[in-house]
Motif scaffolding. Structure first.
Motif, PDB file in Angstrom:
ATOM      1  N   ASN A  36     -10.046  -9.318   6.911  1.00 53.51           N
ATOM      2  CA  ASN A  36     -10.046 -10.770   7.011  1.00 53.51           C
ATOM      3  C   ASN A  36     -10.875 -11.455   5.931  1.00 53.51           C
ATOM      4  N   SER A  37     -11.360 -10.700   4.975  1.00 51.05           N
ATOM      5  CA  SER A  37     -12.117 -11.309   3.879  1.00 51.05           C
ATOM      6  C   SER A  37     -11.773 -10.637   2.553  1.00 51.05           C
ATOM      7  N   LEU A  38     -10.487 -10.588   2.236  1.00 56.07           N
ATOM      8  CA  LEU A  38     -10.044 -10.007   0.975  1.00 56.07           C
ATOM      9  C   LEU A  38     -10.295 -10.993  -0.157  1.00 56.07           C
ATOM     10  N   TRP A  39     -10.826 -10.494  -1.262  1.00 59.19           N
ATOM     11  CA  TRP A  39     -11.073 -11.328  -2.431  1.00 59.19           C
ATOM     12  C   TRP A  39     -10.196 -10.804  -3.555  1.00 59.19           C
ATOM     13  N   GLU A 147       6.295 -16.368   0.087  1.00 63.26           N
ATOM     14  CA  GLU A 147       6.373 -15.759   1.420  1.00 63.26           C
ATOM     15  C   GLU A 147       6.320 -14.240   1.333  1.00 63.26           C
ATOM     16  N   ALA A 148       6.920 -13.678   0.279  1.00 63.42           N
ATOM     17  CA  ALA A 148       6.899 -12.231   0.099  1.00 63.42           C
ATOM     18  C   ALA A 148       5.482 -11.741  -0.183  1.00 63.42           C
ATOM     19  N   LEU A 149       4.729 -12.507  -0.961  1.00 66.16           N
ATOM     20  CA  LEU A 149       3.331 -12.134  -1.207  1.00 66.16           C
ATOM     21  C   LEU A 149       2.513 -12.198   0.073  1.00 66.16           C
ATOM     22  N   LEU A 150       2.763 -13.202   0.890  1.00 63.55           N
ATOM     23  CA  LEU A 150       2.053 -13.290   2.170  1.00 63.55           C
ATOM     24  C   LEU A 150       2.413 -12.112   3.071  1.00 63.55           C
ATOM     25  N   GLU A 151       3.682 -11.705   3.060  1.00 71.77           N
ATOM     26  CA  GLU A 151       4.106 -10.525   3.827  1.00 71.77           C
ATOM     27  C   GLU A 151       3.409  -9.271   3.302  1.00 71.77           C
ATOM     28  N   GLY A 152       3.319  -9.142   1.985  1.00 74.30           N
ATOM     29  CA  GLY A 152       2.612  -8.002   1.397  1.00 74.30           C
ATOM     30  C   GLY A 152       1.144  -8.001   1.751  1.00 74.30           C
ATOM     31  N   MET A 154      -0.119  -9.266   4.487  1.00 77.64           N
ATOM     32  CA  MET A 154      -0.218  -8.852   5.899  1.00 77.64           C
ATOM     33  C   MET A 154      -0.039  -7.349   6.039  1.00 77.64           C
ATOM     34  N   ARG A 155       0.819  -6.751   5.227  1.00 71.70           N
ATOM     35  CA  ARG A 155       0.983  -5.285   5.251  1.00 71.70           C
ATOM     36  C   ARG A 155      -0.287  -4.587   4.775  1.00 71.70           C
ATOM     37  N   LEU A 156      -0.929  -5.157   3.772  1.00 72.31           N
ATOM     38  CA  LEU A 156      -2.195  -4.589   3.307  1.00 72.31           C
ATOM     39  C   LEU A 156      -3.262  -4.706   4.387  1.00 72.31           C
ATOM     40  N   GLN A 157      -3.300  -5.833   5.085  1.00 75.89           N
ATOM     41  CA  GLN A 157      -4.262  -5.994   6.174  1.00 75.89           C
ATOM     42  C   GLN A 157      -4.011  -4.976   7.282  1.00 75.89           C
ATOM     43  N   ALA A 158      -2.745  -4.712   7.579  1.00 72.12           N
ATOM     44  CA  ALA A 158      -2.427  -3.705   8.603  1.00 72.12           C
ATOM     45  C   ALA A 158      -2.873  -2.319   8.149  1.00 72.12           C
TER      46      ALA A 158
END
Length: 176
Positions: A36-39, A147-152, A154-158
């Motif tokens: 939750n704190s990616l830079w 939107e694709a970057l946001l999906e990516g 979220m995948r990185l966060q998972a």
């Protein structure tokens, strides 16, 4: 009137701190903080960089995912977003920036060119950034939409959420 002596069962429940105590595993807490704190360190090399910039704008708002703090100093970033065509001339600079980033670090390959060289099958173009640095998430498209970057992201966060942080910390301290 004298109050009776308190017993230990009276201290087992305190309504004042009822919602303030959380029990969790150390790995889960560290991973929650990290995800939750990616830079991001934006490596905008071509047209995909415009879509990367659009993701930070108010319409898509990357800050909902805790990644709005774009860092242009590799020592302050923990996720590199490689957006665009990577030429051999730029490859050494990308690698140098990657090496300067502190651990733990992650990489997102944004777009067809960063992922596989795209439509450029020439002697000057690196055929995928994964030949140079490890990639955690690939985002397809030419150029990919915000939107694709946001999906990516979220995948990185998972992916970060499932890591074994404490054992990785122990390994890094043992090697030092």
């Amino acid at each position: 009137m004298v109050s009776p002596t308190p017993q230990t069962s009276d201290y087992a429940y305190d309504s004042k701190i009822e919602g303030n105590v959380t029990f969790t595993q150390l790995d889960a807490a560290i991973n929650w903080m990290r995800k939750n704190s990616l830079w991001p360190m934006p490596m905008g090399l071509a047209c995909c960089a415009i879509e990367l910039m659009g993701t930070a704008a108010s319409r898509y708002d990357i800050s909902r995912f805790g990644a709005e703090v774009m860092r242009f100093s590799p020592r302050q970033a923990d996720v590199m977003i490689v957006a665009g065509t990577v030429t051999y001339k730029m490859a050494l600079a990308v690698k140098r920036v990657w090496d300067q980033m502190p651990e733990p670090k992650w990489c997102i390959a944004m777009g067809a060119c960063a992922s596989s060289g795209g439509m450029y099958r020439s002697y000057a173009t690196l055929q995928g950034i994964d030949q140079l640095i490890p990639v955690d998430v690939y985002i397809s498209g030419c150029p990919p939409r915000p939107e694709a970057l946001l999906e990516g992201l979220m995948r990185l966060q998972a992916k970060i959420e499932k890591e074994e942080s404490v054992s990785n910390l122990k390994k890094s301290t043992d090697q030092a």
